[in-house]
Write a protein that holds these residues in place. Structure first.
Motif, short mmCIF file in Angstrom:
data_model
loop_
_atom_site.label_atom_id
_atom_site.label_comp_id
_atom_site.label_asym_id
_atom_site.label_seq_id
_atom_site.Cartn_x
_atom_site.Cartn_y
_atom_site.Cartn_z
N ARG A 61 -1.24 3.99 22.72
CA ARG A 61 -0.44 3.61 23.46
C ARG A 61 -0.90 2.70 24.48
N LEU A 103 0.62 -0.93 25.64
CA LEU A 103 0.79 -1.57 26.85
C LEU A 103 0.30 -2.94 27.09
N ILE A 130 -2.96 -3.22 27.05
CA ILE A 130 -4.51 -3.08 27.67
C ILE A 130 -5.61 -3.06 26.60
N LEU A 158 1.01 3.44 34.94
CA LEU A 158 -0.26 2.77 34.10
C LEU A 158 0.66 1.50 33.55
N ALA A 159 1.86 2.00 32.84
CA ALA A 159 2.60 0.84 32.18
C ALA A 159 3.07 -0.16 32.94
N SER A 212 0.07 -2.41 34.01
CA SER A 212 -0.54 -3.17 32.86
C SER A 212 0.33 -4.42 32.89
N ILE A 236 8.60 4.39 29.27
CA ILE A 236 7.30 3.51 29.30
C ILE A 236 7.48 2.37 28.72
#
Lengths: 310, 247
Positions: free
Chosen positions: A192, A196, A198, B102-103, B106, B158
């Motif tokens: 995940r 995203l 990352i 967090l999404a 980012s 998300i």
């Protein structure tokens, strides 16, 4: 219980204890030094990675101090801490760039292997490292002032407390930042994170570099406290000891590794005066923590919060 | 219509199974494209190929006419393709709110030293997204303790939090109760239309496909068997015989 008064109370208790028992100054300075390194290990545990090699950065920080004093004539305590920190950080980033590609047992074993290579180098390159005899570390100066050994030990104790507070604040801010939360997320779902946008390895490399930096600073404090550095500082059992300290104290917050380190150093010091089998007492304490305090010793005073890691 | 994503002659084989066998497909900007087909026909593999999770043995995927075939998922995500999974992919040890924040964070990159994830701007945006999916009450809940249907919604939220140009949805209504299915799709499609986001969704519910897809692609054995408007495709005898009967 609010954390700020708790932390302040703990520090006041530390200082008061050294007034009542001056011999504690040495023990607690060393405990904070190991606590800094254990905090580094705890950072990685947050990302689900166990390093059984982090004593290498502790040793790198310690030897950097010894080399800087012996070979470059640098004696100022702040310069020594800074140099050791930079060298540990660089070493952490270089080694981390390789090891963060791996997970689980492979990560643990690679760290162990690299730390044992360092241990061998420190043991065998006698002309440079002093071999198994190690190197002596003299008493550093403080901003140009030459202190007697006792005065320097007291200064170092307060400097270690300051380093602990600064490291605690910095790591706390890191844990609350997006990068720190991403580190916790690595533990449960790398896919995940990648989706995203990352870079998981980047997140882990930052954590690894930070953990090496803390271990290195711990190492330089240990070197200056003991006045001697030995290859054994990089030995794998010392790395295991750092993991033990982190787990014993608890990795859900900042205070755990320091509580664990203080507990172990005190048990070691007190029990060693009574029996050679002090490790048995430590082992029993660890069993007690595993069975009754899954959040570590810090679980006594810090309430469990959602999202806490064991 | 401008082509947003295009796959040309994609091939990939897993053992004896040809999961993609010369797939040619495109999705236009603003389009809602549905993929239907039997289990194991290669629908999810196609999503994996488009997002860089696996690489084709042959063929290319283009975004805005530029190849993205060899890029990793994180780079493709940064180019504006988000994905929601058939099995929800959440950060289970963290709260639903943290998952969303967090999404959101980012999008700006994570290298913001000294700034907390829980800052008001992120929190407000995350809560607004959760409210849109009727998940506001779940915000402080650990993701691991959510029921499956709600995990699915968080997973979709998300994906939307990334503000993508194209979202790939793998069976968005699976695990969601029949009563909530159309409500979810109304919310989702409304949000996508409002944000002018294109969507490619793999789906087994033909009512959902008929109602929400601009175009349908029928998949069988790693190939596109038929494509077109839902009303036309669903009348195709081959589709009725080979897919709708078993979809």
């Amino acid at each position: 219980m609010p954390l700020l008064p708790l932390a302040t109370g703990a520090i006041i208790a530390l200082v008061a204890a050294t007034f009542a028992f001056p011999w504690l100054e040495f023990v607690l300075t060393l405990a904070i030094a190991k606590g800094l390194a254990a905090l580094g290990v705890a950072i990685l545990l947050r990302g689900g990675l166990i390093s059984i090699g982090h004593a290498m950065f502790f040793a790198i920080g310690a030897y950097a101090t010894a080399f800087a004093m012996r070979d470059f004539g640098i004696t100022d305590v702040f310069a020594l801490i800074l140099i050791s920190a930079i060298i540990s950080l660089v070493a952490g980033l270089l080694i981390g760039a390789f090891v963060v590609r791996y997970r689980a047992i492979f990560f643990a074993m690679l760290n162990l292997a690299i730390s044992m290579v360092l241990f061998s180098l420190l043991s065998k390159f006698y002309g440079v490292t002093g071999g198994t005899d190690g190197l002596r570390v003299g008493t550093p100066t403080v901003l140009g002032m030459v202190l007697e050994a006792k005065g320097f030990a007291t200064f170092l104790f307060y400097a270690a407390i300051a380093a602990m507070v600064l490291a605690g604040l910095a790591v706390n801010a890191y844990f609350k930042s997006p990068l720190g939360e991403a580190l916790s997320a690595v533990h449960t779902n790398e896919i995940r994170l990648e989706y995203l946008g990352i870079p998981v390895r980047g997140v882990l490399l930052v954590a690894y570099g930070l953990s090496a930096l803390l271990a290195g600073i711990g190492g330089t404090f240990a070197a200056m406290t003991i006045g001697h550095v030995l290859p054994d500082m990089a030995y794998w059992t010392d790395s295991g000891h750092l993991v033990l300290v982190a787990v014993l104290g608890g990795i859900s917050g900042i205070g755990g590794p320091f509580v664990g380190a203080a507990f172990l150093e005190l048990v070691h010091t007190l029990a060693a005066g009574v029996t050679d089998a002090w490790n048995m007492i430590v082992g029993a304490a660890l069993l007690g923590v595993i069975f009754f305090l899954p959040k570590g010793l810090i679980g006594f005073i810090r309430p469990t919060k959602k999202g806490d890691l064991a | 219509m401008t082509v947003l994503l295009e796959a040309k002659n994609l091939h990939i084989t897993f053992g004896a199974v040809k999961a993609a066998n010369g797939v040619d497909l495109h999705i236009d900007e603003g389009e809602f494209l549905a993929i239907i087909g039997p289990n194991g026909s290669g629908k999810t593999t196609f999503l994996n190929l488009c997002t860089g999770y696996i690489r084709p043995s042959e063929g290319e995927v283009y975004l805005d006419g530029k190849p993205i075939t060899r890029l990793p998922p994180r780079t493709i995500a940064r180019k504006g393709i988000a994905r929601a999974f058939q099995i929800p992919q959440l950060f289970l040890d963290q709260t639903v709110l943290t998952n969303l924040m967090l999404a959101i964070a980012s999008r700006e990159g994570l290298w913001q030293v000294g700034k907390a994830l829980g800052r008001p701007a992120y929190r407000d945006e995350a809560m607004a997204l959760l409210a849109m999916f009727n998940l506001a009450d779940c915000a402080p809940t650990l993701a691991s303790t959510l029921p499956e249907g709600r995990r699915k919604l968080v997973d979709i939220a998300i994906a939307l939090a990334l503000k993508p140009r194209l979202v790939l949805l793998d069976e968005p209504t699976s695990g969601v109760s029949a009563l909530e299915r159309f409500a979810l799709m109304e919310t989702l499609m409304g949000a996508l239309r409002q944000a002018k986001v294109s969507a490619l969704f793999v789906e087994h519910d033909m009512d959902v496909v008929e109602r929400y897809a601009d175009r349908v692609v029928v998949w069988e054995a790693g190939r596109v068997m038929a494509e077109g408007k839902p009303e036309a495709v669903f009348k195709d005898a081959r589709v009725i015989e080979n897919v709708i009967g078993v979809a």
